[in-house]
Design a protein around this motif. Structure first.
Motif, PDB file in Angstrom:
ATOM      1  N   ARG A  34       0.670  -9.122  -2.215  1.00 34.72           N
ATOM      2  CA  ARG A  34       1.118 -10.160  -1.276  1.00 34.72           C
ATOM      3  C   ARG A  34       2.581 -10.514  -1.513  1.00 34.72           C
ATOM      4  O   ARG A  34       3.359 -10.653  -0.552  1.00 34.72           O
ATOM      5  CB  ARG A  34       0.245 -11.404  -1.429  1.00 34.72           C
ATOM      6  CG  ARG A  34       0.578 -12.522  -0.447  1.00 34.72           C
ATOM      7  CD  ARG A  34      -0.251 -13.748  -0.726  1.00 34.72           C
ATOM      8  NE  ARG A  34       0.000 -14.298  -2.039  1.00 34.72           N
ATOM      9  CZ  ARG A  34      -0.678 -15.297  -2.586  1.00 34.72           C
ATOM     10  NH1 ARG A  34      -1.681 -15.837  -1.922  1.00 34.72           N
ATOM     11  NH2 ARG A  34      -0.395 -15.740  -3.795  1.00 34.72           N
ATOM     12  N   ASN A  35       2.978 -10.645  -2.762  1.00 33.37           N
ATOM     13  CA  ASN A  35       4.370 -10.950  -3.069  1.00 33.37           C
ATOM     14  C   ASN A  35       5.297  -9.811  -2.644  1.00 33.37           C
ATOM     15  O   ASN A  35       6.416 -10.052  -2.165  1.00 33.37           O
ATOM     16  CB  ASN A  35       4.526 -11.226  -4.560  1.00 33.37           C
ATOM     17  CG  ASN A  35       3.799 -12.477  -5.007  1.00 33.37           C
ATOM     18  OD1 ASN A  35       3.557 -13.378  -4.195  1.00 33.37           O
ATOM     19  ND2 ASN A  35       3.441 -12.548  -6.272  1.00 33.37           N
ATOM     20  N   LEU A  38       5.764  -9.989   1.134  1.00 30.11           N
ATOM     21  CA  LEU A  38       6.681 -11.069   1.484  1.00 30.11           C
ATOM     22  C   LEU A  38       8.119 -10.713   1.124  1.00 30.11           C
ATOM     23  O   LEU A  38       9.056 -11.062   1.856  1.00 30.11           O
ATOM     24  CB  LEU A  38       6.265 -12.359   0.769  1.00 30.11           C
ATOM     25  CG  LEU A  38       4.938 -12.987   1.226  1.00 30.11           C
ATOM     26  CD1 LEU A  38       4.608 -14.198   0.385  1.00 30.11           C
ATOM     27  CD2 LEU A  38       5.014 -13.353   2.695  1.00 30.11           C
ATOM     28  N   VAL A  87      -1.034 -10.370   5.088  1.00 28.45           N
ATOM     29  CA  VAL A  87      -1.079 -11.506   4.172  1.00 28.45           C
ATOM     30  C   VAL A  87      -2.383 -12.281   4.342  1.00 28.45           C
ATOM     31  O   VAL A  87      -2.993 -12.739   3.364  1.00 28.45           O
ATOM     32  CB  VAL A  87       0.140 -12.422   4.405  1.00 28.45           C
ATOM     33  CG1 VAL A  87      -0.005 -13.730   3.640  1.00 28.45           C
ATOM     34  CG2 VAL A  87       1.415 -11.714   3.962  1.00 28.45           C
ATOM     35  N   GLN A 142      -0.797 -19.336  -0.468  1.00 28.94           N
ATOM     36  CA  GLN A 142      -1.335 -18.530   0.623  1.00 28.94           C
ATOM     37  C   GLN A 142      -1.048 -19.176   1.969  1.00 28.94           C
ATOM     38  O   GLN A 142      -0.605 -18.515   2.916  1.00 28.94           O
ATOM     39  CB  GLN A 142      -2.845 -18.347   0.426  1.00 28.94           C
ATOM     40  CG  GLN A 142      -3.526 -17.557   1.531  1.00 28.94           C
ATOM     41  CD  GLN A 142      -3.060 -16.115   1.592  1.00 28.94           C
ATOM     42  OE1 GLN A 142      -2.717 -15.520   0.581  1.00 28.94           O
ATOM     43  NE2 GLN A 142      -3.040 -15.547   2.790  1.00 28.94           N
ATOM     44  N   ALA A 145       2.723 -18.903   2.760  1.00 24.38           N
ATOM     45  CA  ALA A 145       3.126 -17.570   3.203  1.00 24.38           C
ATOM     46  C   ALA A 145       2.722 -17.327   4.654  1.00 24.38           C
ATOM     47  O   ALA A 145       3.515 -16.825   5.470  1.00 24.38           O
ATOM     48  CB  ALA A 145       2.503 -16.515   2.295  1.00 24.38           C
ATOM     49  N   GLU A 146       1.481 -17.703   5.003  1.00 28.80           N
ATOM     50  CA  GLU A 146       1.035 -17.522   6.383  1.00 28.80           C
ATOM     51  C   GLU A 146       1.846 -18.384   7.340  1.00 28.80           C
ATOM     52  O   GLU A 146       2.174 -17.954   8.462  1.00 28.80           O
ATOM     53  CB  GLU A 146      -0.446 -17.863   6.496  1.00 28.80           C
ATOM     54  CG  GLU A 146      -1.363 -16.914   5.746  1.00 28.80           C
ATOM     55  CD  GLU A 146      -2.827 -17.274   5.914  1.00 28.80           C
ATOM     56  OE1 GLU A 146      -3.114 -18.190   6.726  1.00 28.80           O
ATOM     57  OE2 GLU A 146      -3.678 -16.663   5.246  1.00 28.80           O
TER      58      GLU A 146
END
Length: 241
Positions: A34-35, A38, A87, A142, A145-146
């Protein structure tokens, strides 16, 4: 070959500990993915903005600038939509592992008489300072990020709609430019609508199918105080993510 009660209990404990260890390893792996996603997204975002600023400074014709904005916004919107889907899938996987880890902890407490340990009555091994549920949700990595990626996609799609409306209201644009701008806007809005519909449908289906964590019980018949496994792990997972 028959196993004694001690051997069966020891075998089950080893299996649960191994399964929990594998869950933690995969949990960290998903966090790293995920990182990385991003990181790629923000790199592309800065590159698109820098490229458009450099090229736009040399343009003096407003229709060319508007079409350039629509093209860059379309690229950013499509990439943002794909990153958002990825994500969100990572978040669903992390929540699934949170539930599995909670069940493993509850089972281990039932096997090892967890009432006599400080972990059973604890509110989680990782404690965060924010107590309000809304702040927990907003400050969750989370959700953040979304929200960032989703907001970028909405802004990009909105810019395309604004440019398309401007091309229809202004006489400075040619027929080809109007058709191109409107085509990008329609494609983006349709893609965002389909993605939003799937998002809502999957979220409703997941809430219907999501099982609850059953309370573990000790050998003495009483419930194991697995506050760290259920309510505590919700806060612990927020600290982990």
């Amino acid at each position: 070959m028959s196993l004694s009660d001690f051997e069966r209990e020891r075998l089950l404990t080893d299996v649960l500990m191994y399964e929990g260890q594998q869950h933690w390893l995969h949990y960290r792996h998903i966090e790293q993915e995920r990182n990385q996603f991003l990181g790629y997204y923000f790199t592309l975002l800065v590159a698109i903005i820098g490229f458009f600023v450099a090229v736009g400074a040399q343009m003096t014709n407003w229709p060319d600038v508007a079409i350039g904005v629509a093209s860059m916004a379309w690229v950013l919107g499509m990439v943002s939509l794909l990153i958002l889907v990825s994500v969100r899938k990572f978040g669903m996987a992390l929540r699934a592992y949170d539930r599995d880890i909670a069940r493993i902890r509850a089972s281990l407490f039932a096997l090892t008489d967890g009432e006599r340990t400080h972990l059973a009555a604890d509110r989680g091994t990782i404690e965060v300072g924010v107590r309000h549920p809304t702040l927990h949700r907003v400050l969750d990595p989370q959700f953040t990020a979304e929200a960032i990626v989703g907001t970028s996609a909405v802004v990009a799609f909105g810019a395309q709609v604004v440019v398309a409306a401007g091309t229809m209201l202004s006489d400075d644009f040619t027929t080809v430019q109007r058709a191109f701008s409107c085509g990008l806007a329609v494609a983006s809005v349709a893609g965002a609508g389909v993605a939003g519909r799937l998002w809502v449908q999957r979220g409703v289906a997941r809430r219907r199918k999501e099982p609850s964590v059953p309370p573990a019980r000790s050998d003495r018949g009483g419930p194991v105080h697995a506050g760290g496994a259920e309510s505590g792990d919700g806060q612990a997972s927020a600290g982990r993510r």
